[in-house]
Design an enzyme around this catalytic site. Structure first.
Site, PDB file in Angstrom:
ATOM      1  N   GLU A  83      -0.740  28.311  69.616  1.00 30.68           N
ATOM      2  CA  GLU A  83      -0.224  29.524  70.266  1.00 30.68           C
ATOM      3  C   GLU A  83      -1.319  30.443  70.798  1.00 30.68           C
ATOM      4  O   GLU A  83      -1.235  30.949  71.912  1.00 30.68           O
ATOM      5  CB  GLU A  83       0.676  30.315  69.307  1.00 30.68           C
ATOM      6  N   HIS A 113      10.553  33.261  59.692  1.00 32.05           N
ATOM      7  CA  HIS A 113      11.171  32.853  60.955  1.00 32.05           C
ATOM      8  C   HIS A 113      12.296  33.789  61.395  1.00 32.05           C
ATOM      9  O   HIS A 113      13.136  33.411  62.190  1.00 32.05           O
ATOM     10  CB  HIS A 113      11.738  31.429  60.841  1.00 32.05           C
TER      11      HIS A 113
END
Lengths: 354, 466
Positions: B199, B268
């Site tokens: 990322e 998450h």
């Protein structure tokens, strides 16, 4: 894998070796590449390096007078790296670096006036006074900054190389970073993608032996930073970054590799900064003798000067003339940087969004 | 004892699916691990394996059946030595007694049963009130948020060769959440790019490409993973225009699902609205309806500035009416009054709108007429639309899934205090996610999220009708 960790002793002499590693990362050759320069090339290199040297000396002076604020990282000692690399480029090739960036900007042809005025935070600076020493840019000269977060420019530079590939040009990107940044994770994330997608980017590790106050030996498990691309199969070379001819030769080779669509290349420039990490760094982590030895034995500008005189390509007077012109240019820049007004207060609210 | 084979949940947010195909027939012997059926979810077609050994005694749900709820018995398996026909008979008796699946654990978010839960993936979401931006008589097409997002990208990629999309699994896998489905086929690998799981690196690469003149769409598989990349988003994307005195623009969109999905726990399940909304130089969007998702994403891709586009996994499968208009765009930075009302203003965005809309519906039955505003963009905040409403109603409740401290709600409350103090008949109330990391346990997760009941309670408090 044939990466041989070097001992501190074997790599501490700095600036005198050149060696290359083939793209397999397995063989190492020690063939110093010294491309002889023509008279014109020597003179260009002399002028451009001297401009950076004098500019930085003046910046240091203005900092001492309180005219430049914040952080100010001088490039004195490392001039051969950017000047030699710039000589290997063609228009449209992009350059990006970290915060020790004044030399890179001058090398790409950005005006001393605009750079100095940015250092003093004036409206005529390249970023209208809103960026400062670490943040200047020039679309015209394809200079993309000037970045303050160690290592961030490596991913950004990889993105610029992505543009070249996307647009199918044969331009290359030079992404400069230091030995300190070479331990940042995103550097390796970028190496991986650059090799995977064959991006035309040259990663130039300016190894000036200290990441702020920490020596390479204390920060890096393998001090041969040219091998940092080994697990991505990116070829790498160590270059004598104090010899502008060696830099240019390595640059030519790396640029040709990239333009041919073979993907990224790593050049580790063995170089040295004479000044502290920033203006506020007393540099107590190294000896005066170490600095003095580099200055007297390996100074990049002195080397060119000596060759010009030895070959009788220039007289003492002619070289003094170059110095005079350079001082005049820098003096003008300093004058402008002190008289140009500060940005208009309304500039506080501009350039946030387009 | 014959074993019932139940419709499995094949993803955290799956609530129902289509029984696409049976690969066994009645009378077949199966052992554990045999693939017995194919099930189509809104994300993918998945194979179902037998868990037990035995003989397929009866198939209860025929292939091709859509909308089969998770945990509905789909077949009966007779164990070794069991009488297959007896098992089949027993099964049909049982199923005829209770044709509907029982409410099952793990599907607390099923739509109609639980008013407190976010609206489920399958059925149509509540209809937005007529949008003044849409001309009278425009044909409306029922579209999922997922399709709307994909259509927006495809349309912009057709218009502008500088637009490309990159991220994990966006190309060959067709998108981890199927948002980029079909894009690789249409635009090729040059413009639809699978990245490694990296990322920080690919966010930086994307920003560099934007500084160099391209218009990247960077997909984060979820915004939780963008925390690895937040330095590039803030220090490089958001600040470079300013630091360069206006020279270097950064036309990039960072998009992906944000906030809680279902039962995926603390790492998450975070809503980043207020994180990014804090940063000058960024535009932050969080759409609710499919029409807005499409129109706003198209505007985001065209924006010369970096845009954070926060989607929601639970909304992906919801359908809304999208106007069939060539080049449908929705302006960034403009809120929408979704339901007009006189008594109280509900301000929300993204999935928060599902609570706000449901609450408004129930409040109507209680005689309270709520106005509902969907912010759509949280930076810049369209405070004028909120102000106009609050000056009319005198009361405001904000609704969001994010944490309460330094939230979008905090900002709205403060600005109302500054700009509408004399119009307020009650303090502004906020309904937010609870100030805890998201728990995994179903009951605790439900408690951690806002609920319709919370919204109704807050409205009662500000209208003094509790």
């Amino acid at each position: 894998m044939a990466t041989k960790p070097k001992t501190a002793a074997s790599s501490s002499q700095g600036g005198t070796r050149s060696r290359s590693r083939q793209s397999t990362g397995r063989t190492a050759t020690k063939t110093p590449v010294i491309a002889e320069f023509s008279k014109e090339e020597e003179l260009v290199a002399y002028h451009d390096m001297l401009l950076i040297r004098r500019f930085e000396e003046k910046a240091g002076q203005l900092y001492g007078m309180g005219l430049i604020g914040g952080f100010c990282h001088l490039y004195i000692g490392q001039e051969a790296v950017v000047v030699g690399m710039q000589m290997a480029l063609k228009p449209g090739d992009q350059v990006i670096t970290g915060y020790r960036d004044h030399g890179h900007m001058l090398a790409t042809g950005m005006e001393a006036k605009g750079v100095m005025a940015e250092l003093t935070g004036r409206r005529g600076g390249y970023s209208k006074g809103k960026g400062g020493s670490m943040h200047m840019f020039s679309k015209e000269k394809a200079f993309y900054g000037g970045h303050g977060i160690v290592g961030a420019q490596v991913s950004l530079g990889t993105g610029l190389a992505f543009v070249n590939r996307y647009r199918e040009t044969d331009n290359v990107t030079l992404a400069y970073f230091g030995d300190g940044a070479s331990n940042q994770g995103q550097v390796y994330e970028s190496f991986n993608m650059a090799k995977l997608w064959k991006l035309p980017v040259i990663y130039i590790i300016e190894n000036n032996k200290y990441g702020m106050g920490t020596s390479v030996e204390r920060a890096s498990s393998n001090v041969d930073l040219s091998e940092r691309g080994a697990s991505f199969d990116i070829p790498g070379e160590q270059v004598d970054g104090m010899d502008v001819r060696a830099v240019k030769a390595a640059g030519d080779k790396a640029v040709a590799h990239c333009r041919a669509g073979k993907g990224p290349y790593i050049l580790e420039m063995l170089t040295y900064r004479y000044r502290g990490h920033s203006m506020s760094d007393p540099a107590k982590y190294r000896s005066k003798e170490e600095v003095q030895k580099m200055r007297t034995e390996h100074d990049p500008i002195e080397q060119v000067r000596k060759r010009l005189l030895d070959k009788k390509w220039a007289s003492e007077d002619e070289l003094k003339g170059v110095d005079k012109d350079v001082r005049a240019l820098v003096g003008e820049a300093a004058e402008f940087a002190q008289t140009d007004p500060e940005p208009d207060p309304s500039e506080l609210w501009t350039d946030i969004l387009r | 004892m014959p074993t019932e084979i139940l419709m499995p949940a094949l993803s955290p947010t799956m609530e129902e699916g289509k029984l696409a195909k049976w690969l066994v027939k009645e009378g077949d012997a199966v052992t554990s691990g045999d693939v017995i059926a194919e099930i189509e979810t809104d994300k993918a077609t998945m194979e179902v394996e037998a868990v037990d050994e035995g003989t397929v005694a009866k198939i209860l749900v025929s292939e091709g059946t859509e909308g089969v709820k998770v945990n509905t018995p789909i077949a009966v398996l007779a164990g070794e030595g069991e009488d297959v026909s007896a098992a089949a008979e027993a099964a049909s008796e049982e199923t005829s007694e209770k044709p509907q699946a029982t409410p099952e654990p793990g599907t607390e978010k099923a739509p109609s049963e639980s008013a407190n839960a976010p609206v489920a993936a399958a059925p149509k979401g509540p209809e937005p009130a007529s949008d003044p931006e849409i001309p009278e008589g425009t044909e409306m097409v029922t579209t999922t948020v997922r399709e709307a997002l994909r259509d927006a990208m495809a349309e912009e990629m057709r218009l502008d060769g500088d637009v490309f999309v990159m991220g994990e699994e966006v190309a060959e896998y067709q998108g981890a959440y199927k948002i980029t489905q079909g894009l690789l086929d249409e635009f090729g690998a040059k413009r639809v790019i699978d990245t490694p799981i990296t990322e920080h690196g690919f966010a930086g690469l994307g920003v560099g490409a934007a500084l160099g003149g391209l218009k990247p769409i960077v997909e984060f598989m979820t915004f939780n993973f963008a925390m690895q990349a937040i330095d590039q988003i803030i220090n490089s994307a958001a600040k470079t225009l300013y630091m360069s005195g206006g020279q270097m623009g950064c036309p990039i969109v960072f998009r992906g699902p944000n906030g809680a999905a279902a039962r995926v726990a603390a790492q998450h399940s975070q809503d980043y609205s207020s994180w990014y909304a804090h940063v000058p130089g960024l535009t932050v969007v969080q759409p609710w309806s499919a029409a807005d998702a499409k129109g706003l994403l198209k505007s985001a891709i065209r924006s010369p500035n970096p845009v954070i586009f926060l989607e929601n996994e639970i909304l992906y499968g919801q359908s809304f009416e999208v106007p069939k208009i060539d080049d449908w765009t929705v302006p960034l930075g403009k809120a929408k009054v979704v339901k007009a009302g006189a008594d109280v203003t509900l301000v929300s965005f993204g999935i928060g709108m599902t609570y706000a809309m449901k609450a408004a519906e129930e409040l109507t039955e209680m005689g309270i007429d709520a106005e509902v505003i969907d912010l759509r963009t949280v930076r810049p905040l369209d405070i004028d639309t909120v102000l106009a409403s609050v000056k009319k109603t005198g009361r405001c409740v904000t609704v969001e899934e994010g944490w309460p401290i330094c939230s979008i709600s905090s900002e709205i409350g403060f600005q109302l205090m500054e700009k509408a103090f004399d119009y307020l008949d009650a303090p502004v109330a906020r309904v937010t996610g609870k100030d805890v990391p998201m728990p995994y346990a179903a009951n605790l997760e439900k408690l951690a999220l806002p609920s319709v009941a919370d919204v109704i309670d807050a409205v009662k408090a500000v209208t003094y009708t509790a």
